[in-house]
Scaffold this active site. Structure first.
Site, PDB file in Angstrom:
ATOM      1  N   ASP A 174     -22.640  24.768 -29.824  1.00  0.00           N
ATOM      2  CA  ASP A 174     -22.424  23.206 -30.158  1.00  0.00           C
ATOM      3  C   ASP A 174     -23.494  22.278 -29.522  1.00  0.00           C
ATOM      4  O   ASP A 174     -23.618  21.031 -29.765  1.00  0.00           O
ATOM      5  CB  ASP A 174     -20.465  22.861 -29.752  1.00  0.00           C
ATOM      6  CG  ASP A 174     -19.838  23.864 -30.482  1.00  0.00           C
ATOM      7  OD1 ASP A 174     -19.596  23.297 -31.659  1.00  0.00           O
ATOM      8  OD2 ASP A 174     -19.409  24.428 -30.020  1.00  0.00           O
ATOM      9  N   THR A 175     -23.527  22.183 -28.125  1.00  0.00           N
ATOM     10  CA  THR A 175     -24.343  21.254 -26.727  1.00  0.00           C
ATOM     11  C   THR A 175     -25.498  21.283 -27.983  1.00  0.00           C
ATOM     12  O   THR A 175     -26.037  20.399 -27.861  1.00  0.00           O
ATOM     13  CB  THR A 175     -23.641  21.770 -26.374  1.00  0.00           C
ATOM     14  OG1 THR A 175     -22.978  22.394 -25.582  1.00  0.00           O
ATOM     15  CG2 THR A 175     -24.844  20.923 -24.713  1.00  0.00           C
TER      16      THR A 175
END
Length: 402
Positions: A174-175
């Protein structure tokens, strides 16, 4: 907390509507907000972004939320209702950027397809983060960060050889997608300014963001038929670089530069290895990596982590302890670099949080406001759209806003 010097920040004046939830979209919004963008977070009525209730809670709210949603305003809208969608379209008609990380097709179902939004606001930059992207045969499959890590090739490598693949420990997929999204937004804004003022759509797939960081994985397979395998704590094909046991823990040592290797071997009393002709370059060291790792481990095993780190520092060899949260919180370098900040929350307590990255010399980012309560800014933001208090009250009565 607030900051009257927001105009000095590099993204001051940029209006961002964040319609994502949990991690990828909101991390992107946080990063833009840290550098001065006005970020209006549109949350669902009811309980809002699920991240509010994730992991450890203090005063009923996740402490993760306090980091992820700083420098944002919260507007609670029911986007399943036509009137909520109309309010969102009004917000977007005056915005520079939209961030969304819903499943593909969700915006379209709400009457907010990119072409519709850009017809009303041609300057709008739209970031769409999804598991597999907005096209392709997997487009409609549900995809969270861990699936992106698996399909992107990362999970296969995060393991000890022959053991189960493990997660990195944080939501790295996600990051990485969020950071790629930030890059895309900044490039699209630059293009908008330099080439006629039009916005565009940025399509970020979670698996592609991970895959983009996989170094020589595919060229090695294409050229040699080699499928890179898990290497545990080592760096396969580059030596020596590994985790080594100490009397009180583990230490990481990276002696894989040619001159660094010689200094490392001298420091551990293995001048024979330092002088060996076949170990003067990386290919020779890789061929004897088990022997080299064993020599280093024999030396570290009888010493403390701190003693090893000090000795490696004196020898100018990169080395470091494996930090825990406590180590980070007590580390003087983190504090000197302002990577640990005290942030006041709207629940009345102070919280130590990560600082702002990257560090700009003339216009550094900062925490200008703490994370909002659900819908805390709804009335103010709607009033800015010209919606009267009476109309807002009627919308609230029907559950369209909160």
């Amino acid at each position: 907390m607030s900051d009257n010097n927001a105009a000095l920040l590099p993204l001051a004046g940029l209006r961002v509507i964040e319609m994502g939830q949990l991690i990828a979209g909101p991390f992107c919004g946080k990063t833009l907000g840290d550098f001065g963008a006005e970020v209006i977070k549109v949350e669902a009525t009811g309980s809002g972004d699920p991240l509010r209730g994730w992991r450890l809670l203090k005063e009923g709210t996740s402490v993760w939320w306090q980091v992820q949603s700083r420098n944002k305003r919260s507007v609670a809208l029911d986007l399943r209702q036509a009137e909520g969608q109309e309010i969102a379209r009004k917000l977007l008609a005056e915005a520079d950027v939209l961030i969304e990380n819903f499943r593909p097709g969700t915006l379209e179902a709400w009457g907010m397809a990119p072409e519709t939004l850009q017809a009303a606001n041609p300057r709008l930059v739209i970031l769409r983060i999804s598991g597999y992207g907005q096209s392709g045969p997997y487009r409609d499959l549900p995809g969270f960060g861990l699936i992106g890590e698996a399909m992107g090739g990362l999970r296969h490598l995060t393991a000890e050889p022959g053991r189960v693949p493990v997660r990195v420990g944080v939501s790295i997929g996600d990051t990485l997608a969020a950071l790629h999204g930030v890059i895309g937004i900044l490039m699209a804004l630059y293009h908008r300014k330099a080439h006629g003022g039009a916005g565009q759509v940025i399509d970020v797939a979670l698996y592609e963001a991970v895959f983009n960081c996989m170094e020589s994985l595919i060229p090695e397979y294409d050229a040699f038929g080699v499928v890179r395998q898990p290497g545990g704590s080592a760096l396969p094909g580059i030596a020596p670089s590994n985790a080594y046991p100490c009397s009180d823990g583990w230490v990481l040592v990276a002696g894989n530069g040619d001159s660094i290797f010689k200094r490392l071997m001298a420091a551990i009393g293995r001048q024979d290895l330092a002088d060996a002709p076949d170990l003067a370059s990386n290919p020779g060291r890789v061929a004897r990596v088990a022997e080299i790792d064993g020599a280093i481990a024999d030396w570290t095993r009888t010493r403390s982590v701190d003693a090893v780190v000090q000795a490696m520092g004196e020898a100018r060899v990169p080395a470091g302890k494996v930090y825990t949260a406590r180590d980070i919180a007590e580390d003087p370098h983190y504090r000197a670099r302002e990577m640990l900040l005290q942030q006041a929350t709207r629940d009345g307590y102070s919280l130590q949080v990560p600082g702002v990255v990257p560090k700009l010399s003339a216009t550094p980012g900062r925490v200008r406001s703490s994370a909002p309560h659900l819908g805390e800014d709804t009335d103010r933001v709607l009033a800015e759209l010209g919606i009267t208090p009476g109309q807002i009250a009627a919308l609230r009565e029907r559950g369209i806003v909160q």
